[in-house]
Design a protein around this motif. Structure first.
Motif, PDB file in Angstrom:
ATOM      1  N   UNK A 178      -9.336 -20.040 -57.941  1.00 32.84           N
ATOM      2  CA  UNK A 178     -10.594 -20.607 -57.487  1.00 32.84           C
ATOM      3  C   UNK A 178     -11.333 -21.310 -58.614  1.00 32.84           C
ATOM      4  N   UNK A 179     -11.353 -20.979 -59.686  1.00 31.61           N
ATOM      5  CA  UNK A 179     -11.904 -21.894 -61.022  1.00 31.61           C
ATOM      6  C   UNK A 179     -13.240 -21.926 -60.729  1.00 31.61           C
ATOM      7  N   UNK A 180     -14.050 -21.160 -60.193  1.00 30.82           N
ATOM      8  CA  UNK A 180     -15.366 -21.584 -59.845  1.00 30.82           C
ATOM      9  C   UNK A 180     -15.548 -22.539 -58.892  1.00 30.82           C
ATOM     10  N   UNK A 181     -14.742 -22.593 -58.150  1.00 28.75           N
ATOM     11  CA  UNK A 181     -14.644 -23.757 -57.121  1.00 28.75           C
ATOM     12  C   UNK A 181     -14.360 -25.074 -57.883  1.00 28.75           C
ATOM     13  N   UNK A 182     -13.316 -25.166 -58.271  1.00 28.92           N
ATOM     14  CA  UNK A 182     -12.853 -26.424 -59.209  1.00 28.92           C
ATOM     15  C   UNK A 182     -13.745 -26.920 -60.450  1.00 28.92           C
ATOM     16  N   UNK A 183     -14.425 -25.950 -60.868  1.00 30.92           N
ATOM     17  CA  UNK A 183     -15.426 -26.012 -61.878  1.00 30.92           C
ATOM     18  C   UNK A 183     -14.638 -25.753 -63.352  1.00 30.92           C
ATOM     19  N   UNK A 184     -13.832 -24.855 -63.562  1.00 35.72           N
ATOM     20  CA  UNK A 184     -13.327 -24.379 -64.854  1.00 35.72           C
ATOM     21  C   UNK A 184     -12.175 -25.081 -64.983  1.00 35.72           C
TER      22      UNK A 184
END
Length: 385
Positions: A35-41
């Motif tokens: 998920x990565x913060x919804x393509x954040x991380x």
């Protein structure tokens, strides 16, 4: 009963700590985070380069005001302009704010009001960006939206040709509709859109909030095609989890955004700029971007091979490390079952599983994710559909 507005359908999972591609829940269970913060991380959780930069800045100054000169803003602006076709940058705090700025700039520069965007698009939840978003569920219950926003079928050249005129201020689009089901733009449609914008004097805004900052194997997703947008917006991956957004524009737009025309109290603050600079210095390296492209191709092929015999999987599609698995039915009940196996994923619309791992993910971790997805989609789907 808690004190929060219930604006999110939350999973029954609370993260205690995170590092790289791994998160640890409060019950001690570890998860591979796609998920990565919804393509954040994009650099994973707590990347050391960014954490060091933030810690150093914390010991200097946190906030002043945009009334003061901020050299870090200029450094980050140079990185963004130098790796895009843009020339000037406006900093804000989120993707919605970046898109809001883009819409304001387009209307102010052209002196026109009409904006064309596309069905299933997502551009934010402010009134302007919600008006640009082509999803009824986002609009519902908020009364009249802003006038002069038109939502057309995505990738339909004939409909776009009929709608274009000298009244159009801008066409706003995503190279890959992330929230709309991981749907990629057709090159012929994109090229025709550029042509029509030039013909009628409209601006082309490319929303790179989710696709930008290396997510597709390029600095920005539009760079997979031979085009130059007039305005680019970005946010999610820009600060490695620290809130920051940016609007990047061509030089000819500069005089439409002069002192007093737009602003942001927190936009471009020292902490955000420290995080963004450290993030971009890693991601905008050629070898890093090449590795993302290679891993994205590998992941897509492995998924297609593994799920080829699963009848209820309609399609596996994506660009770089933004990938969607389209199923025949709603995936809402399926996603918690994937989580139980130790892999965090999220939806993109009702029937698409979205995979946006950190860009530092290894092939071994990609293989692990493929195995989990195959197991769940083969054994659990029928039971919950």
């Amino acid at each position: 009963m808690g004190a929060l507005f219930p604006t999110y359908n939350r999973w029954d999972l609370c993260v205690e700590s995170a590092q790289g591609t791994t998160v640890v829940a409060t019950d001690g269970k570890q998860y591979l985070d796609f998920v990565a913060g919804i393509a954040v991380c994009n650099l994973g959780h707590r990347p050391p380069q960014v954490q060091e930069a933030l810690e150093a800045q914390l010991n200097k100054v946190w906030h002043t005001s945009n009334l003061f000169t901020n050299p870090l803003q200029e450094e980050v602006a140079q990185l963004l302009a130098g790796h895009s076709c843009g020339d000037y940058v406006f900093f804000c705090n989120s993707g919605a704010e970046a898109n809001e700025a883009a819409l304001k700039l387009a209307r102010k520069y052209t002196g026109r009001a009409k904006v064309i965007s596309f069905q299933q698009s997502f551009h934010g939840r402010t009134f302007a960006t919600m008006s640009a978003t082509g999803q009824e569920k986002v609009h519902k219950g908020f009364g009249p939206l802003l006038p002069e926003f038109v939502h057309l079928p995505f990738n339909d050249i004939e409909v776009l040709e009929k709608e274009m005129s000298e009244r159009v201020a801008a066409v706003m689009l995503e190279i890959v509709q992330g929230e709309g089901g991981v749907r990629q733009i057709n090159e012929s449609f994109l090229q025709k859109t550029v042509q029509l914008c030039r013909q009628y004097g409209a601006l082309l805004i490319v929303d790179e909030v989710q696709t930008g900052i290396g997510r597709t194997g390029k600095a920005f997703a539009y760079q997979h095609f031979s085009i130059e947008p007039d305005i680019i917006t970005t946010a999610k991956g820009l600060g490695s989890g620290f809130p920051v957004g940016a609007m990047i524009g061509k030089a000819f737009l500069r005089d439409a955004f002069t002192a007093g025309t737009h602003g942001s109290t927190f936009g471009g603050n020292p902490l955000a700029m420290a995080a963004a600079k450290a993030t971009l210095q890693v991601i905008f390296q050629d070898d890093f971007l090449q590795s993302v492209a290679e891993k994205g191709h590998y992941f897509l092929e492995q998924l297609r091979t593994a799920l080829a015999g699963v009848g209820h999987v309609r399609e596996v599609r994506g660009l770089g490390l933004l990938i969607g698995i389209e199923c025949e039915a709603d995936v809402a009940k399926l996603i918690p079952l994937i989580h139980e196996k130790g892999l965090l994923v999220l939806p993109a619309g009702a029937n698409v599983i979205r995979l946006v791992p950190p860009l530092i993910v290894t092939k071994e971790e990609l293989d692990r994710a493929v195995a989990i997805l195959k197991e769940v989609l083969l054994n659990e789907y029928v039971a919950i559909s």
